[in-house]
Design a protein around this motif. Structure first.
Motif, PDB file in Angstrom:
ATOM      1  N   ASP A 156     -12.799   0.893  -5.640  1.00  0.00           N
ATOM      2  CA  ASP A 156     -13.159   1.844  -6.696  1.00  0.00           C
ATOM      3  C   ASP A 156     -13.330   3.253  -6.128  1.00  0.00           C
ATOM      4  O   ASP A 156     -14.375   3.882  -6.264  1.00  0.00           O
ATOM      5  CB  ASP A 156     -14.437   1.391  -7.399  1.00  0.00           C
ATOM      6  N   MET A 157     -12.306   3.781  -5.505  1.00  0.00           N
ATOM      7  CA  MET A 157     -12.371   5.105  -4.887  1.00  0.00           C
ATOM      8  C   MET A 157     -11.503   6.074  -5.662  1.00  0.00           C
ATOM      9  O   MET A 157     -10.521   5.692  -6.324  1.00  0.00           O
ATOM     10  CB  MET A 157     -11.921   5.036  -3.421  1.00  0.00           C
ATOM     11  N   ASP A 158     -11.861   7.337  -5.584  1.00  0.00           N
ATOM     12  CA  ASP A 158     -11.070   8.390  -6.211  1.00  0.00           C
ATOM     13  C   ASP A 158     -10.164   9.106  -5.222  1.00  0.00           C
ATOM     14  O   ASP A 158      -9.128   9.644  -5.615  1.00  0.00           O
ATOM     15  CB  ASP A 158     -11.997   9.415  -6.884  1.00  0.00           C
ATOM     16  N   ASP A 159     -10.543   9.094  -3.960  1.00  0.00           N
ATOM     17  CA  ASP A 159      -9.732   9.785  -2.949  1.00  0.00           C
ATOM     18  C   ASP A 159     -10.083   9.226  -1.578  1.00  0.00           C
ATOM     19  O   ASP A 159     -11.177   8.686  -1.367  1.00  0.00           O
ATOM     20  CB  ASP A 159      -9.989  11.294  -2.991  1.00  0.00           C
ATOM     21  N   ILE A 160      -9.142   9.356  -0.649  1.00  0.00           N
ATOM     22  CA  ILE A 160      -9.351   8.882   0.722  1.00  0.00           C
ATOM     23  C   ILE A 160      -8.585   9.792   1.672  1.00  0.00           C
ATOM     24  O   ILE A 160      -7.505  10.298   1.333  1.00  0.00           O
ATOM     25  CB  ILE A 160      -8.905   7.412   0.885  1.00  0.00           C
ATOM     26  N   SER A 161      -9.149  10.001   2.841  1.00  0.00           N
ATOM     27  CA  SER A 161      -8.473  10.831   3.847  1.00  0.00           C
ATOM     28  C   SER A 161      -8.956  10.414   5.230  1.00  0.00           C
ATOM     29  O   SER A 161     -10.024   9.812   5.386  1.00  0.00           O
ATOM     30  CB  SER A 161      -8.758  12.322   3.623  1.00  0.00           C
ATOM     31  N   ILE A 162      -8.134  10.735   6.234  1.00  0.00           N
ATOM     32  CA  ILE A 162      -8.468  10.454   7.632  1.00  0.00           C
ATOM     33  C   ILE A 162      -8.674  11.781   8.346  1.00  0.00           C
ATOM     34  O   ILE A 162      -7.815  12.667   8.287  1.00  0.00           O
ATOM     35  CB  ILE A 162      -7.357   9.639   8.316  1.00  0.00           C
ATOM     36  N   GLN A 163      -9.802  11.923   9.009  1.00  0.00           N
ATOM     37  CA  GLN A 163     -10.127  13.170   9.684  1.00  0.00           C
ATOM     38  C   GLN A 163      -9.581  13.180  11.107  1.00  0.00           C
ATOM     39  O   GLN A 163      -9.107  12.167  11.621  1.00  0.00           O
ATOM     40  CB  GLN A 163     -11.643  13.393   9.678  1.00  0.00           C
ATOM     41  N   ASP A 164      -9.694  14.358  11.763  1.00  0.00           N
ATOM     42  CA  ASP A 164      -9.127  14.503  13.110  1.00  0.00           C
ATOM     43  C   ASP A 164      -9.893  13.730  14.170  1.00  0.00           C
ATOM     44  O   ASP A 164      -9.426  13.592  15.298  1.00  0.00           O
ATOM     45  CB  ASP A 164      -9.034  15.979  13.495  1.00  0.00           C
ATOM     46  N   ASN A 165     -11.081  13.220  13.853  1.00  0.00           N
ATOM     47  CA  ASN A 165     -11.824  12.387  14.803  1.00  0.00           C
ATOM     48  C   ASN A 165     -11.685  10.901  14.511  1.00  0.00           C
ATOM     49  O   ASN A 165     -12.358  10.073  15.130  1.00  0.00           O
ATOM     50  CB  ASN A 165     -13.301  12.784  14.805  1.00  0.00           C
ATOM     51  N   GLY A 166     -10.832  10.548  13.545  1.00  0.00           N
ATOM     52  CA  GLY A 166     -10.597   9.156  13.210  1.00  0.00           C
ATOM     53  C   GLY A 166     -11.465   8.603  12.105  1.00  0.00           C
ATOM     54  O   GLY A 166     -11.265   7.460  11.673  1.00  0.00           O
ATOM     55  N   ASN A 167     -12.421   9.396  11.602  1.00  0.00           N
ATOM     56  CA  ASN A 167     -13.268   8.927  10.508  1.00  0.00           C
ATOM     57  C   ASN A 167     -12.460   8.849   9.209  1.00  0.00           C
ATOM     58  O   ASN A 167     -11.651   9.731   8.911  1.00  0.00           O
ATOM     59  CB  ASN A 167     -14.459   9.860  10.304  1.00  0.00           C
ATOM     60  N   ILE A 168     -12.714   7.796   8.437  1.00  0.00           N
ATOM     61  CA  ILE A 168     -12.067   7.606   7.146  1.00  0.00           C
ATOM     62  C   ILE A 168     -13.075   7.988   6.066  1.00  0.00           C
ATOM     63  O   ILE A 168     -14.103   7.322   5.892  1.00  0.00           O
ATOM     64  CB  ILE A 168     -11.591   6.159   6.970  1.00  0.00           C
ATOM     65  N   VAL A 169     -12.791   9.077   5.353  1.00  0.00           N
ATOM     66  CA  VAL A 169     -13.698   9.632   4.345  1.00  0.00           C
ATOM     67  C   VAL A 169     -13.227   9.185   2.966  1.00  0.00           C
ATOM     68  O   VAL A 169     -12.060   9.378   2.602  1.00  0.00           O
ATOM     69  CB  VAL A 169     -13.750  11.165   4.429  1.00  0.00           C
ATOM     70  N   VAL A 170     -14.150   8.605   2.199  1.00  0.00           N
ATOM     71  CA  VAL A 170     -13.858   8.109   0.859  1.00  0.00           C
ATOM     72  C   VAL A 170     -14.677   8.900  -0.149  1.00  0.00           C
ATOM     73  O   VAL A 170     -15.874   9.143   0.057  1.00  0.00           O
ATOM     74  CB  VAL A 170     -14.169   6.605   0.750  1.00  0.00           C
ATOM     75  N   ARG A 171     -14.029   9.320  -1.242  1.00  0.00           N
ATOM     76  CA  ARG A 171     -14.736  10.036  -2.311  1.00  0.00           C
ATOM     77  C   ARG A 171     -14.782   9.153  -3.550  1.00  0.00           C
ATOM     78  O   ARG A 171     -13.772   8.640  -4.015  1.00  0.00           O
ATOM     79  CB  ARG A 171     -14.045  11.353  -2.628  1.00  0.00           C
ATOM     80  N   ARG A 172     -16.010   9.003  -4.074  1.00  0.00           N
ATOM     81  CA  ARG A 172     -16.236   8.305  -5.335  1.00  0.00           C
ATOM     82  C   ARG A 172     -17.033   9.238  -6.234  1.00  0.00           C
ATOM     83  O   ARG A 172     -18.215   9.462  -5.992  1.00  0.00           O
ATOM     84  CB  ARG A 172     -16.980   6.993  -5.106  1.00  0.00           C
ATOM     85  N   GLY A 173     -16.336   9.755  -7.246  1.00  0.00           N
ATOM     86  CA  GLY A 173     -16.979  10.754  -8.104  1.00  0.00           C
ATOM     87  C   GLY A 173     -17.233  12.023  -7.325  1.00  0.00           C
ATOM     88  O   GLY A 173     -16.314  12.632  -6.775  1.00  0.00           O
ATOM     89  N   GLU A 174     -18.473  12.419  -7.262  1.00  0.00           N
ATOM     90  CA  GLU A 174     -18.846  13.627  -6.522  1.00  0.00           C
ATOM     91  C   GLU A 174     -19.368  13.309  -5.125  1.00  0.00           C
ATOM     92  O   GLU A 174     -19.727  14.221  -4.378  1.00  0.00           O
ATOM     93  CB  GLU A 174     -19.926  14.408  -7.302  1.00  0.00           C
ATOM     94  N   GLN A 175     -19.405  12.027  -4.781  1.00  0.00           N
ATOM     95  CA  GLN A 175     -19.972  11.618  -3.511  1.00  0.00           C
ATOM     96  C   GLN A 175     -18.865  11.341  -2.488  1.00  0.00           C
ATOM     97  O   GLN A 175     -17.876  10.671  -2.784  1.00  0.00           O
ATOM     98  CB  GLN A 175     -20.838  10.359  -3.692  1.00  0.00           C
ATOM     99  N   GLN A 176     -19.052  11.863  -1.294  1.00  0.00           N
ATOM    100  CA  GLN A 176     -18.154  11.609  -0.171  1.00  0.00           C
ATOM    101  C   GLN A 176     -18.932  10.972   0.956  1.00  0.00           C
ATOM    102  O   GLN A 176     -20.072  11.357   1.226  1.00  0.00           O
ATOM    103  CB  GLN A 176     -17.503  12.903   0.325  1.00  0.00           C
ATOM    104  N   ALA A 177     -18.295  10.011   1.634  1.00  0.00           N
ATOM    105  CA  ALA A 177     -18.972   9.324   2.732  1.00  0.00           C
ATOM    106  C   ALA A 177     -17.940   8.786   3.710  1.00  0.00           C
ATOM    107  O   ALA A 177     -16.803   8.465   3.337  1.00  0.00           O
ATOM    108  CB  ALA A 177     -19.843   8.190   2.206  1.00  0.00           C
ATOM    109  N   VAL A 178     -18.370   8.684   4.974  1.00  0.00           N
ATOM    110  CA  VAL A 178     -17.538   8.071   6.006  1.00  0.00           C
ATOM    111  C   VAL A 178     -17.793   6.566   5.959  1.00  0.00           C
ATOM    112  O   VAL A 178     -18.884   6.108   6.278  1.00  0.00           O
ATOM    113  CB  VAL A 178     -17.870   8.643   7.394  1.00  0.00           C
ATOM    114  N   GLU A 179     -16.791   5.809   5.541  1.00  0.00           N
ATOM    115  CA  GLU A 179     -16.975   4.371   5.361  1.00  0.00           C
ATOM    116  C   GLU A 179     -16.316   3.531   6.450  1.00  0.00           C
ATOM    117  O   GLU A 179     -16.507   2.322   6.497  1.00  0.00           O
ATOM    118  CB  GLU A 179     -16.434   3.951   3.993  1.00  0.00           C
ATOM    119  N   ALA A 180     -15.532   4.161   7.306  1.00  0.00           N
ATOM    120  CA  ALA A 180     -14.914   3.440   8.421  1.00  0.00           C
ATOM    121  C   ALA A 180     -14.404   4.474   9.418  1.00  0.00           C
ATOM    122  O   ALA A 180     -14.391   5.683   9.153  1.00  0.00           O
ATOM    123  CB  ALA A 180     -13.771   2.542   7.940  1.00  0.00           C
ATOM    124  N   SER A 181     -14.008   3.978  10.570  1.00  0.00           N
ATOM    125  CA  SER A 181     -13.485   4.872  11.609  1.00  0.00           C
ATOM    126  C   SER A 181     -12.452   4.115  12.439  1.00  0.00           C
ATOM    127  O   SER A 181     -12.667   2.948  12.801  1.00  0.00           O
ATOM    128  CB  SER A 181     -14.611   5.376  12.515  1.00  0.00           C
TER     129      SER A 181
END
Length: 268
Positions: A156-181
């Motif tokens: 149930d995610m709205d967006d996902i991206s991988i950062q330059d340090n390998g963290n996987i950032v997931v956005r749900r609504g207005e909330q963003q969090a690192v949920e894996a790496s």
């Protein structure tokens, strides 16, 4: 005739080198592909005696000459230098910045899971568990390994991206969090790896994997980019022409030997 046997043996090995070159050319646009190279080595040499009648040498040469029995493809190497980084701006594309760094992939064969390695960072999301979750996978559907095992996220995610340090950032609504790496591995001796297809590599059974690998704590990645293959088209085409000329020369040797045999058979 010895020349015909020698040429026929060498032609078979030249065909293997041509197949290898063709494989490189076919994968020139494959993400993270590494060029295969091959070296030739001489087969056994045989001593041919030159003694004439009653042990007398018919010419002033040593007692015997050493003649090879052809060439063989000695061994195949994988050239592990990094390819060009190409920007794609796709959220799940990521490229490694260092030569000896690899992504980890979990491959299951015959019911057993094995960790393998790849340089290809074109990842996708695959629904699992009745679409309740998604797994980060390679283009072949093999799970990508993170710091806590295969990367699995709630769907149930709205967006996902991988950062330059390998963290996987997931956005749900207005909330963003690192949920894996992603867990990046450094392999000090990548030449010890063997290819298993699908642009993946593994350690042979007789090589201690723990002594060759180490987790990279602060890996630097290129998000939204992919590593191109390191195939040099000019070099591969030049090698192809050289192998074709060598193949033609050996083929001509067999043809000339056949003509010589025909002339000898016509003598009365």
């Amino acid at each position: 005739m010895r020349s015909s046997f020698l040429a026929a043996t060498t032609m078979g090995q030249l065909q293997k080198k041509l197949d290898l070159i063709g494989h490189n050319l076919a994968n020139s646009n494959t993400t993270g592909y590494k060029t295969r190279t091959a070296n030739f080595s001489s087969l056994l040499h045989q001593q041919i005696n030159q003694n004439g009648i009653d042990g007398e040498s018919p010419r002033l040469t040593p007692e015997g000459i050493r003649q090879g029995t052809g060439a063989k493809l000695g061994h195949t190497n994988v050239r592990m230098d990094a390819g060009t980084i190409t920007q794609t701006d796709r959220p799940l594309d990521v490229a490694l910045s260092e030569d000896y760094h690899f992504f980890q992939v979990q491959v299951t064969e015959n019911g057993e899971a094995e960790t393998q390695y790849t340089r290809a960072g074109n990842f996708y999301l695959q629904p699992i568990n009745n679409n309740q979750q998604v797994a980060l996978v390679t283009s072949e559907g093999n799970p990508v390994v993170g710091e806590n095992g295969p990367v699995v996220l709630q769907s149930d995610m709205d967006d996902i991206s991988i950062q330059d340090n390998g963290n996987i950032v997931v956005r749900r609504g207005e909330q963003q969090a690192v949920e894996a790496s992603l867990e990046i591995m450094q392999i000090d001796r990548p030449r010890s790896l063997e290819t298993v297809g699908g642009n993946r590599y593994r350690f042979p059974d007789n090589v201690p994997e723990a002594d060759m690998t180490a987790v990279v704590p602060n890996a630097t990645l290129h998000p939204g980019a992919l590593e191109s293959s390191n195939v040099d088209m000019g070099e591969e085409l030049t090698n192809m022409m050289e192998m074709q000329r060598a193949y033609q020369m050996n083929s001509k040797s067999i043809s000339i030997g056949d003509q010589m045999s025909g002339l000898i058979n016509q003598l009365r």
